[in-house]
Structures are given as C-alpha cells and as structure tokens.
Scaffold this active site. Structure first.
Site, PDB file in Angstrom:
ATOM      1  N   SER A   1       0.797  -1.227   0.000  1.00  0.00           N
ATOM      2  CA  SER A   1       0.000   0.000   0.000  1.00  0.00           C
ATOM      3  C   SER A   1       0.825   1.271   0.000  1.00  0.00           C
ATOM      4  O   SER A   1       0.374   2.296  -0.520  1.00  0.00           O
ATOM      5  CB  SER A   1      -0.933   0.006   1.221  1.00  0.00           C
ATOM      6  OG  SER A   1      -0.179  -0.032   2.423  1.00  0.00           O
TER       7      SER A   1
ATOM      8  N   HIS B   1      -5.344  -3.631  -2.628  1.00  0.00           N
ATOM      9  CA  HIS B   1      -5.033  -2.628  -3.647  1.00  0.00           C
ATOM     10  C   HIS B   1      -4.924  -3.219  -5.049  1.00  0.00           C
ATOM     11  O   HIS B   1      -4.594  -2.490  -5.994  1.00  0.00           O
ATOM     12  CB  HIS B   1      -3.748  -1.892  -3.272  1.00  0.00           C
ATOM     13  CG  HIS B   1      -3.864  -1.134  -1.990  1.00  0.00           C
ATOM     14  ND1 HIS B   1      -4.326   0.156  -1.929  1.00  0.00           N
ATOM     15  CD2 HIS B   1      -3.601  -1.499  -0.708  1.00  0.00           C
ATOM     16  CE1 HIS B   1      -4.332   0.570  -0.666  1.00  0.00           C
ATOM     17  NE2 HIS B   1      -3.908  -0.416   0.095  1.00  0.00           N
TER      18      HIS B   1
ATOM     19  N   LYS C   1     -12.006   0.375  -1.663  1.00  0.00           N
ATOM     20  CA  LYS C   1     -11.001   1.024  -2.508  1.00  0.00           C
ATOM     21  C   LYS C   1     -11.523   1.058  -3.939  1.00  0.00           C
ATOM     22  O   LYS C   1     -12.271   1.952  -4.302  1.00  0.00           O
ATOM     23  CB  LYS C   1      -9.664   0.317  -2.333  1.00  0.00           C
ATOM     24  CG  LYS C   1      -9.153   0.436  -0.895  1.00  0.00           C
ATOM     25  CD  LYS C   1      -7.849  -0.266  -0.665  1.00  0.00           C
ATOM     26  CE  LYS C   1      -7.333  -0.015   0.751  1.00  0.00           C
ATOM     27  NZ  LYS C   1      -8.210  -0.579   1.807  1.00  0.00           N
TER      28      LYS C   1
END
Length: 388
Positions: free
Chosen positions: A178, A206, A238
């Site tokens: 990240s 991610h 996300k």
C-alpha cells in the site's frame, strides 16, 4: 500510575518530530476535487482507483436498498443479520474471483484479525513480509503463533524462515504494497510455499478491481488459482468505492471462518443496502474496462514525465506512485507547498513507513483527467525548483 500520565508530553514530542497527524474535514462526495476546510483541492491521495465512490449509480442502489431493507442489519450474521443481499453478494464475489465460497467482513482489518487466529495458534508459525499491512501483523500476533518476518521482497529470506518454521505454517503477504505500490511475486511465492507444505494467504486490498482481466485481482493477473493461493482477502472500500471486505477460498475454509473468526461471529453485519450498492459496483467494475485502461495510461504518463523532471519515484506500475523524499520534515514541506498550489497529497511519515523513507504517496483514479495530471506535474516541478 494513571493510564493518561505522560500523554501530553508524548503528543508534544510527536509534534516536534513532524509526526503529528491531523484529520481533514471533507465536504461533498469523493472525487478528484475535494472541498477541504472551505477550499477546493485537486486530490491525488485517494484509494478510489476506479472513481466509483461518488458514482450516482451506486448511490441509487444504496438508496433503493435502504428503502426496501432499511438502514441496518440489526444483528450479527449468525443471529438474524444475514440478509439475502449479503448472501447474493458473497456468491457474486466468489464467482468473480473464481473461488468456491466468499465471506463478508465489515472491514479488511477485521478480516485479517479474524482469519489468522481462526486457523493458527500456539505452536504454529506465521511468516510475513516486513512491509505487510498492519492488519496482517496484528492478526498474526493475536493468533498466538510465532511471527517471523522476511526482508521485503527477499525470497531467499523467506526460504530461510520457512526452514525454521514449525507446526502449521501460513505465509501471508500483501499482493500490492500500500505504501510502495510494488507487487509481490506471487508465482514464485506460491512455488516456494508449496515446497515447504505451507499455505499462502494474500491481502489484495489494492489489486482487487484494478489488476487482472475485468479487474479480478492479483491472482488472475498472475495466472494463479486457489490451488496455489488458498486464502484470499480483498477490500471493497477502494476500487469498488463502497465499504467492507471479503475472504474467498474453499467451502471448508469459509465454513471454518463462520464458526471461528471472532470479528465475524461477534460483529453486526454490514447494512444490506450497502451490500446492494456493492453488487452494483462489482457489475460496473467488470463491465467498464475503460476505467482500468485510463488508470494504466495516467500511471505510465506520470512515471515517464516525472522521471524527466528528476523526481525520485519508487518502482511501481500500479496507481500507487510514491515520491520518495527521505525525512518527515521534507515530506511535510512538499505536501504543504502542493496544497498552496491547490493539490492535496498528504505526507506519509514513520511509523507508517520506515525511518528515512518519508514520501508523498501519489495515487490515481479513473476519474482523473489528463488536465489534472498536467496540473500535478506542473506543481511538482514548481515545488522541486523551489526546494532546489
């Protein structure tokens, strides 16, 4: 001694070291332009990679779900909170990543805190990359298993740790890191872990929605299946622009987590309306491949032109592009200088990153336009020249 004794002094020390953190109050929907304390800033710091957090189609799905199913689930999944919307979302997520089953959690942090202690305990071993997310580290500590760590990206270091492991052995790693934006070598990791009869878990917070065909995630991007990586976790807040997380794997794994993962057993289920919004987000993410194409194009252009400006970027081909600056004070100065030019990129400082590696974590969204990138590059060049 009073438990609050020394807190004021500790906060003052943090302030003096340039490590004090303050919240920003945002108004309106998430997007490339945010209203922060009365100013409009062009933001390059969100994890809203596909630009879905402010998409009106998700808002409509959420509102429709709330009208039909209310605003709360009322209880934990195992009491009376498991709605048909949750069940449908779990089935769709499992199908999307190619797993037998998927299980919803309220956050990715809670998922990692729940999974590892549900599977391992005293006498077992968890081995992790040193730059893993804090939730993976805390999950290992909470399990009571021995926690061993290998230097970031060092497969030889992992092999040494595997040679000293005992009991049941789990290797856990971020698929996309990240703060650095680099990817774990999943194929090599899977082969090495299999040689030692251990199991591999990946946190794809991610990568899910961003990487692989249709955004199916890091496993698909690496050409791997659940035979090689039997434990997969990804977040929904996300790339999908909503909230929550899920764990995917075998029928046996999911049924075990339902019985033993404490953050699942003892937490109120997410609102079913949110599950409906997530189902809409999943469909949009799969169908609108232009979002991933724009992300790739923005990332490639930024790296090319930033190199021409002499900026020091980490080695990353993902939408996470760290600009390495060294000490916390320098990172803060650059962040403040960008804010003066109308751009929001907060400084990332220790302990989030190791000492001496403070940075600006620049991230891109499919909602950014080429003109936004022009503005960012011009501002970075101006700050660079000013600093020199």
């Amino acid at each position: 001694m009073h438990p609050f004794e020394g807190l004021a002094e500790a906060l003052a020390e943090r302030e003096a070291a340039g490590l004090y953190r303050r919240r920003r109050v945002i108004e309106g929907a998430q997007g490339p332009r945010l209203h922060v304390h009365g100013r409009e800033l062009l933001a390059f710091c969100s994890n809203d990679y596909l630009g879905l957090a402010g998409d009106p189609r998700l808002a409509e799905a959420l509102a429709r779900g709330a009208r039909e199913m209310g605003t709360g689930s009322g209880a934990a999944h195992l009491v009376s909170g498991h709605h048909r919307a949750h069940h449908a979302l779990e089935e769709e997520l499992a199908a999307f990543v190619g797993a037998e089953r998927a299980l919803l959690f309220s956050t990715g942090y809670m998922a990692n805190l729940g999974v590892i202690p549900a599977l391992l305990g005293r006498g077992d071993t968890v081995i992790e990359d040193r730059l893993n997310h804090a939730s993976l580290i805390d999950g290992a500590r909470l399990s009571g298993a021995r926690l061993r760590r290998w230097p970031h990206g060092d497969l030889a270091g992992l092999q040494r740790q595997l040679g000293h492991a005992s009991g049941r052995v789990l290797v856990a790693v971020d698929a996309v890191f990240s703060m650095d934006g680099d990817r774990a070598p999943l194929g090599e990791l899977a082969r090495l872990v299999a040689q030692h009869e251990a199991a591999l878990m990946i946190d794809d917070a991610h990568g899910f929605g961003v990487l692989g065909p249709l955004g199916r995630g890091s496993l698909a991007a690496a050409g791997l299946g659940f035979d090689a990586v039997p434990l997969y976790m990804a977040t929904l807040g996300k790339a999908l622009g909503v909230a929550g997380a899920f764990v995917a794997g075998s029928e046996l794994l999911v049924e075990t987590l339902i019985q033993r993962a404490r953050p699942y057993v003892y937490t109120t289920a997410m609102p079913p309306a949110l599950a409906e919004a997530t189902r809409a987000a999943l469909r949009i993410a799969a169908e609108e491949d232009w979002r991933r194409e724009r992300l790739r194009a923005l990332t490639e252009r930024f790296r090319r032109e930033a190199a021409g400006l002499g900026l020091c970027l980490a080695d990353s081909d993902t939408p996470i592009q760290p600009l390495l600056l060294g000490d916390a004070a320098t990172a803060l100065r650059w962040s403040e200088a960008l804010a003066m030019r109308g751009i929001l990129v907060p400084a990332i400082r220790p302990p989030t990153v190791p000492e001496g590696s403070a940075r600006l974590r620049i991230t891109f969204s499919a909602a950014h336009e080429e003109a936004d990138l022009d503005h960012l590059l011009e501002a970075l060049d101006s700050v660079r020249r000013e600093a020199a």
